[in-house]
Design an enzyme around this catalytic site. Structure first.
Site, PDB file in Angstrom:
ATOM      1  N   TYR A   1       0.726  -0.812   0.057  1.00 24.24           N
ATOM      2  CA  TYR A   1       0.103  -0.341  -0.193  1.00 24.24           C
ATOM      3  C   TYR A   1       0.568   1.025  -0.146  1.00 24.24           C
ATOM      4  CZ  TYR A   1      -4.632   0.309   0.019  1.00 24.24           C
ATOM      5  OH  TYR A   1      -6.760   0.318   0.230  1.00 24.24           O
TER       6      TYR A   1
ATOM      7  N   GLU B   1       1.801   6.533  -7.330  1.00 18.01           N
ATOM      8  CA  GLU B   1       1.273   6.937  -8.008  1.00 18.01           C
ATOM      9  C   GLU B   1       1.110   8.878  -7.201  1.00 18.01           C
ATOM     10  OE1 GLU B   1      -2.757   5.772  -6.127  1.00 18.01           O
ATOM     11  OE2 GLU B   1      -1.912   3.803  -6.481  1.00 18.01           O
TER      12      GLU B   1
HETATM   13  C1  LIG Z   1     -11.736  10.792  -8.655  1.00 20.24           C
HETATM   14  C2  LIG Z   1     -10.805  10.843  -8.552  1.00 20.24           C
HETATM   15  C3  LIG Z   1     -10.726  10.238  -6.677  1.00 20.24           C
HETATM   16  C4  LIG Z   1      -9.671  10.385  -6.133  1.00 20.24           C
HETATM   17  C5  LIG Z   1      -9.613   9.615  -4.694  1.00 20.24           C
HETATM   18  C6  LIG Z   1      -7.682   9.748  -4.240  1.00 20.24           C
HETATM   19  C7  LIG Z   1      -7.760   9.783  -2.789  1.00 20.24           C
HETATM   20  C8  LIG Z   1      -7.479   8.272  -3.500  1.00 20.24           C
HETATM   21  C9  LIG Z   1      -6.879   7.700  -1.750  1.00 20.24           C
HETATM   22  C10 LIG Z   1      -6.835   6.626  -1.909  1.00 20.24           C
HETATM   23  C11 LIG Z   1      -5.281   5.450  -2.119  1.00 20.24           C
HETATM   24  C12 LIG Z   1      -5.318   3.889  -2.306  1.00 20.24           C
HETATM   25  C13 LIG Z   1      -4.562   3.738  -3.434  1.00 20.24           C
HETATM   26  C14 LIG Z   1      -4.415   2.958  -4.090  1.00 20.24           C
HETATM   27  O1  LIG Z   1      -4.525   2.888  -5.681  1.00 20.24           O
HETATM   28  C15 LIG Z   1      -2.964   2.202  -3.732  1.00 20.24           C
HETATM   29  C16 LIG Z   1      -2.677   0.397  -3.777  1.00 20.24           C
HETATM   30  O2  LIG Z   1      -3.425  -0.193  -4.466  1.00 20.24           O
HETATM   31  S1  LIG Z   1      -1.074  -0.337  -3.578  1.00 20.24           S
HETATM   32  C17 LIG Z   1      -1.086  -1.462  -3.806  1.00 20.24           C
HETATM   33  C18 LIG Z   1      -1.752  -1.953  -2.112  1.00 20.24           C
HETATM   34  N1  LIG Z   1      -2.537  -2.338  -2.208  1.00 20.24           N
HETATM   35  C19 LIG Z   1      -4.002  -2.887  -1.837  1.00 20.24           C
HETATM   36  O3  LIG Z   1      -3.588  -3.526  -0.794  1.00 20.24           O
HETATM   37  C20 LIG Z   1      -4.833  -2.728  -1.673  1.00 20.24           C
HETATM   38  C21 LIG Z   1      -6.002  -3.606  -1.029  1.00 20.24           C
HETATM   39  N2  LIG Z   1      -7.232  -3.351  -1.474  1.00 20.24           N
HETATM   40  C22 LIG Z   1      -8.413  -3.659  -1.029  1.00 20.24           C
HETATM   41  O4  LIG Z   1      -8.077  -5.020  -1.055  1.00 20.24           O
HETATM   42  C23 LIG Z   1      -9.874  -3.228  -1.569  1.00 20.24           C
HETATM   43  O5  LIG Z   1     -10.012  -2.803  -2.417  1.00 20.24           O
HETATM   44  C24 LIG Z   1     -10.158  -2.384  -0.373  1.00 20.24           C
HETATM   45  C25 LIG Z   1     -12.148  -2.894  -0.724  1.00 20.24           C
HETATM   46  C26 LIG Z   1      -9.789  -1.827   0.203  1.00 20.24           C
HETATM   47  C27 LIG Z   1     -10.489  -4.424   0.771  1.00 20.24           C
HETATM   48  O6  LIG Z   1     -10.972  -4.893   0.470  1.00 20.24           O
HETATM   49  P1  LIG Z   1     -12.446  -5.830   1.357  1.00 20.24           P
HETATM   50  O7  LIG Z   1     -13.464  -4.605   2.193  1.00 20.24           O
HETATM   51  O8  LIG Z   1     -13.555  -6.859   0.084  1.00 20.24           O
HETATM   52  O9  LIG Z   1     -11.526  -6.556   2.224  1.00 20.24           O
HETATM   53  P2  LIG Z   1     -11.800  -7.749   2.358  1.00 20.24           P
HETATM   54  O10 LIG Z   1     -11.101  -9.013   1.286  1.00 20.24           O
HETATM   55  O11 LIG Z   1     -11.696  -9.065   3.617  1.00 20.24           O
HETATM   56  O12 LIG Z   1     -13.186  -8.826   2.183  1.00 20.24           O
HETATM   57  C28 LIG Z   1     -14.637  -8.657   2.594  1.00 20.24           C
HETATM   58  C29 LIG Z   1     -15.411  -9.858   2.091  1.00 20.24           C
HETATM   59  O13 LIG Z   1     -16.011  -9.673   0.853  1.00 20.24           O
HETATM   60  C30 LIG Z   1     -15.626 -10.475   0.036  1.00 20.24           C
HETATM   61  N3  LIG Z   1     -14.939 -10.217  -1.222  1.00 20.24           N
HETATM   62  C31 LIG Z   1     -14.959  -9.134  -0.818  1.00 20.24           C
HETATM   63  N4  LIG Z   1     -14.295  -8.363  -3.473  1.00 20.24           N
HETATM   64  C32 LIG Z   1     -14.892  -9.778  -3.244  1.00 20.24           C
HETATM   65  C33 LIG Z   1     -14.317 -10.780  -4.454  1.00 20.24           C
HETATM   66  N5  LIG Z   1     -14.541  -9.663  -4.980  1.00 20.24           N
HETATM   67  N6  LIG Z   1     -15.160 -11.994  -4.762  1.00 20.24           N
HETATM   68  C34 LIG Z   1     -15.780 -12.065  -3.415  1.00 20.24           C
HETATM   69  N7  LIG Z   1     -16.233 -12.233  -2.277  1.00 20.24           N
HETATM   70  C35 LIG Z   1     -15.606 -10.975  -2.838  1.00 20.24           C
HETATM   71  C36 LIG Z   1     -14.616 -10.642   1.062  1.00 20.24           C
HETATM   72  O14 LIG Z   1     -14.546 -12.420   0.834  1.00 20.24           O
HETATM   73  C37 LIG Z   1     -15.409 -11.146   2.144  1.00 20.24           C
HETATM   74  O15 LIG Z   1     -16.007 -11.813   2.867  1.00 20.24           O
HETATM   75  P3  LIG Z   1     -15.947 -12.161   3.432  1.00 20.24           P
HETATM   76  O16 LIG Z   1     -15.767 -11.393   5.088  1.00 20.24           O
HETATM   77  O17 LIG Z   1     -17.549 -13.250   3.890  1.00 20.24           O
HETATM   78  O18 LIG Z   1     -15.298 -13.113   4.414  1.00 20.24           O
END
Ligand SMILES: CCCCCCCCCCCCC[C@@H](O)CC(=O)SCCNC(=O)CCNC(=O)[C@H](O)C(C)(C)COP(=O)(O)OP(=O)(O)OC[C@H]1O[C@@H](n2cnc3c(N)ncnc32)[C@H](O)[C@@H]1OP(=O)(O)O
Length: 241
Positions: A163, A170
């Site tokens: 992250y 970015e």
């Molecule tokens: C218009 C102009 C806008 C400008 C805005 C500018 C401000 C921006 C500031 C933000 C900067 C962000 C920068 C970013 O781009 C940099 C990077 O990404 S660097 C690389 C590192 N990044 C990461 O690690 C990103 C991680 N992100 C995520 O994981 C997700 O996107 C997030 C939404 C943040 C979190 O995910 P989530 O809440 O879904 O967590 P979980 O994975 O634990 O899931 C929760 C439950 O949902 C189920 N789930 C979710 N998606 C799916 C799917 N596709 N298929 C199946 N199931 C899914 C998951 O299994 C969990 O379910 P349960 O609780 O039942 O287990």
């Protein structure tokens, strides 16, 4: 006793409700996650091959831009998954995450050709690619009830490094774009015009950079909370055979 029976039947009802919508949702999410894992793997292989063949990062973005734009844009569906209750994730958190990526891809790296060879572009490309291969394979294996521990571990640990690396990439890329945007006046609308509207893309980029200050910690702490739940069992939804 009566109350626990009532609780039980309420739980059963809730479980039944989940089960009835599960086959369709599960099938769609499985296809979606497999496609996205494959897409980001294709990107990873293309990047590694490019670097091995050319020995430089110059030209890397151009060589992978179509695939990147396709798969990152496809991720907009994740906002719909949350909005329609297909996954238990906040629409706002997902919306910020996906929109910031779309913005980086289309309105920064695609639009401002002069910055495509910056090292910072490689930084966020690598961070995104590793993250997404891990994340989508985590979802896929979870849906199939065969989640290897190392994928779960990677999903909830790698982000601690990736992250900040991604965000640094970015922000440095937007920063590198500022002089070009200022000089060219691109994507800006100047007065006077018949709609009497003005828009300064240069200022917009500065606002976007500043918005990382309140928004990035929210995403990062959201992930830390998820990590505590999943790895340390605060609220555990184990998908076991
Ligand atoms: C218009 C102009 C806008 C400008 C805005 C500018 C401000 C921006 C500031 C933000 C900067 C962000 C920068 C970013 O781009 C940099 C990077 O990404 S660097 C690389 C590192 N990044 C990461 O690690 C990103 C991680 N992100 C995520 O994981 C997700 O996107 C997030 C939404 C943040 C979190 O995910 P989530 O809440 O879904 O967590 P979980 O994975 O634990 O899931 C929760 C439950 O949902 C189920 N789930 C979710 N998606 C799916 C799917 N596709 N298929 C199946 N199931 C899914 C998951 O299994 C969990 O379910 P349960 O609780 O039942 O287990």
């Amino acid at each position: 006793m009566a109350s626990s029976e009532e609780d039980g039947s309420a739980e059963d009802k809730e479980n039944n409700k989940k089960k009835t919508k599960r086959p369709f949702v599960t099938a769609w999410l499985t296809v979606y996650n497999i496609a996205m894992t494959a897409g980001w793997m294709v990107l990873a292989v293309a990047m590694i091959r490019f670097y091995i063949q050319k020995g430089t990062h110059k030209g890397l973005y151009k060589s992978i831009s179509r695939t990147l734009k396709f798969f990152q844009t496809f991720a907009l569906l994740e906002i719909f998954h949350c909005a329609f209750g297909m996954v238990r994730t906040s629409v706002i958190v997902t919306g910020v995450q996906v929109c910031s990526r779309i913005f980086m891809v289309w309105f920064v790296t695609h639009s401002i050709k002069q910055i495509q060879n910056e090292e910072s572009v490689v930084l966020f490309l690598v961070a995104w690619t590793v993250t997404e291969i891990t994340r989508y394979s985590f979802y896929t294996f979870s849906l199939l009830n065969h989640l290897p521990y190392f994928i779960k571990w990677a999903r909830y640990n790698l982000f601690i490094v990736l992250y900040p690396v991604g965000v640094a990439g970015e922000l440095l890329t937007i920063y590198a774009a500022l002089p070009y945007v200022r000089k060219s006046g691109m994507l800006s609308v100047r007065l006077p015009n018949k709609y009497n509207v003005s828009f300064d893309y240069y200022i917009c980029l500065i606002i976007v950079m500043l918005s990382y200050i309140p928004l990035f910690p929210q995403l990062f702490f959201h992930m830390l909370r998820q990590r505590r739940k999943v790895l340390h069992g605060e609220v555990m939804v184990e998908k076991e055979d």
